[in-house]
Design an enzyme around this catalytic site. Structure first.
Site, PDB file in Angstrom:
ATOM      1  N   ASP A  21       1.076  -1.226   0.114  1.00 45.23           N
ATOM      2  CA  ASP A  21       0.577   0.149   0.029  1.00 45.23           C
ATOM      3  C   ASP A  21       1.246   1.388  -0.038  1.00 45.23           C
ATOM      4  OD1 ASP A  21      -2.164   1.536   0.489  1.00 45.23           O
ATOM      5  OD2 ASP A  21      -3.394   1.233   2.186  1.00 45.23           O
ATOM      6  N   HIS A  38       2.436   2.612  -8.856  1.00 43.66           N
ATOM      7  CA  HIS A  38       2.380   1.871  -9.510  1.00 43.66           C
ATOM      8  C   HIS A  38       3.788   1.204  -9.878  1.00 43.66           C
ATOM      9  CE1 HIS A  38      -1.133   2.246  -7.749  1.00 43.66           C
ATOM     10  NE2 HIS A  38      -2.007   2.665  -8.593  1.00 43.66           N
ATOM     11  N   LEU A 132      11.143 -20.239  -4.508  1.00 40.48           N
ATOM     12  CA  LEU A 132      10.002 -20.064  -3.816  1.00 40.48           C
ATOM     13  C   LEU A 132       9.073 -19.466  -5.113  1.00 40.48           C
ATOM     14  CD1 LEU A 132       8.870 -17.098  -2.745  1.00 40.48           C
ATOM     15  CD2 LEU A 132      10.316 -15.716  -3.771  1.00 40.48           C
TER      16      LEU A 132
HETATM   17  C1  FPP Z   1      -1.933  -0.369  -3.063  1.00 40.83           C
HETATM   18  O1  FPP Z   1      -1.588   1.197  -3.545  1.00 40.83           O
HETATM   19  C2  FPP Z   1      -1.478  -0.456  -5.013  1.00 40.83           C
HETATM   20  C3  FPP Z   1      -1.830  -1.528  -5.875  1.00 40.83           C
HETATM   21  C4  FPP Z   1      -3.820  -0.929  -5.581  1.00 40.83           C
HETATM   22  C5  FPP Z   1      -1.603  -1.486  -6.609  1.00 40.83           C
HETATM   23  C6  FPP Z   1      -0.243  -2.663  -6.475  1.00 40.83           C
HETATM   24  C7  FPP Z   1       0.562  -3.087  -7.707  1.00 40.83           C
HETATM   25  C8  FPP Z   1       2.096  -2.939  -7.951  1.00 40.83           C
HETATM   26  C9  FPP Z   1       2.643  -2.226  -6.533  1.00 40.83           C
HETATM   27  C10 FPP Z   1       2.506  -3.898  -9.248  1.00 40.83           C
HETATM   28  C11 FPP Z   1       3.030  -4.786  -8.745  1.00 40.83           C
HETATM   29  C12 FPP Z   1       3.391  -5.470  -9.941  1.00 40.83           C
HETATM   30  C13 FPP Z   1       3.427  -7.216  -9.723  1.00 40.83           C
HETATM   31  C14 FPP Z   1       4.144  -8.265 -10.916  1.00 40.83           C
HETATM   32  C15 FPP Z   1       3.397  -7.986  -8.591  1.00 40.83           C
HETATM   33  P1  FPP Z   1      -2.465   2.676  -3.990  1.00 40.83           P
HETATM   34  O2  FPP Z   1      -2.691   3.407  -5.086  1.00 40.83           O
HETATM   35  O3  FPP Z   1      -4.079   1.907  -2.564  1.00 40.83           O
HETATM   36  O4  FPP Z   1      -1.748   3.594  -2.395  1.00 40.83           O
HETATM   37  P2  FPP Z   1      -2.665   4.890  -1.286  1.00 40.83           P
HETATM   38  O5  FPP Z   1      -2.926   4.396  -0.481  1.00 40.83           O
HETATM   39  O6  FPP Z   1      -1.176   6.197  -1.622  1.00 40.83           O
HETATM   40  O7  FPP Z   1      -3.346   5.939  -3.250  1.00 40.83           O
END
Ligand code: FPP
Length: 247
Positions: A21, A38, A132
């Site tokens: 997050d 992201h 893993l």
């Molecule tokens: C939450 O942060 C994150 C996500 C909804 C997406 C996470 C995805 C990635 C890091 C890409 C990973 C790729 C692979 C292949 C595993 P948020 O957007 O809710 O952040 P915020 O709370 O600060 O708005």
């Protein structure tokens, strides 16, 4: 001594689940788009996979996209789907080199065709790897999963394949998407939010929960080791008393 060297190998969790997050806030702080956040989060994914591989942890489950995330602006959803495809495509070679097996939990039939195709291709390609297991939760939510399990069990009862009185906790576990995976002993959530957000509600029943303020794109190997150190400092009683554990 470094934090990594202080870890007791015999007491590492076999399965760590992570809510990645804070990507949006990380990007906003830099005056950038959420999508940039992201994309920047992928390097934290690599760091965790590398660290977990070195420590011989069996399973890492990452909450990459929840059922509720479909409600985000289309631009962000499309960008996340494209990021999944490009990351899986570019990382498959590394998975093969590092003996990583990919698996996915979630309602993958709701995914765009190309995303599903890429995931299935990588799952098949890495299926013989024995190191893993990277388990990606995509279009996943625990309530969806539990509802689905209830339907499957009801169907077995209806078809006289299962007696109602024979239903126990194991029956439920065996009908979840994680049927072949041990429950996570540790769940990490970054960015300071103190919630489980519909993630592995059944499987986390006895997990240790670890929350840190680091935003996901800043999460590094050292942060992962810190979480593991914290895990090793906990007394896991599973309902028993401290005294019973010492016997
Ligand atoms: C939450 O942060 C994150 C996500 C909804 C997406 C996470 C995805 C990635 C890091 C890409 C990973 C790729 C692979 C292949 C595993 P948020 O957007 O809710 O952040 P915020 O709370 O600060 O708005």
């Amino acid at each position: 001594m470094s934090v990594k060297n202080q870890l007791i190998k015999e007491r590492l969790p076999e399965h760590v689940a992570i809510i990645m997050d804070g990507n949006g806030r990380w990007a906003k702080k830099r005056g950038n788009s959420r999508v940039f956040g992201h994309r920047s989060g992928v390097k934290a994914v690599r760091a965790v996979l590398e660290a977990a591989g070195e420590l011989e942890i069996g399973y890492i489950t990452l909450y990459a996209f929840s059922t509720e995330n479909w409600k985000r602006p289309k631009l962000e959803v499309d960008a996340l789907m494209a990021l999944l495809v490009s990351t899986i495509t570019s990382e498959t070679k590394t998975f093969m080199k590092n003996n990583v097996r990919l698996s996915v939990i979630g309602c993958i039939d709701t995914l765009p065709k190309e995303v599903k195709r890429k995931l299935v291709e990588c799952i098949e390609k890495t299926s013989q790897n024995s190191g893993l297991t990277l388990n990606l939760a995509i279009s996943y939510s625990a309530r969806w999963e539990i509802t689905d399990a209830v339907k499957k069990i009801a169907e077995q009862v209806k078809n006289n394949e299962l007696d109602v009185d024979a239903i126990d906790a194991e029956t439920i576990s065996n009908n979840l998407t994680t049927a072949n995976i041990p429950d996570p002993e540790l769940m990490i959530r970054t960015s300071g939010e103190l919630r489980i957000s519909n993630f592995l509600l059944w499987q986390l029943a006895y997990a240790e929960l670890y929350f840190c303020d680091t935003l996901w794109p800043d999460f590094q190997k050292e942060d992962f080791y810190e979480a593991l150190m914290d895990f090793q400092s906990r007394e896991r009683r599973f309902g028993k008393t401290s005294e019973q554990l010492k016997k």
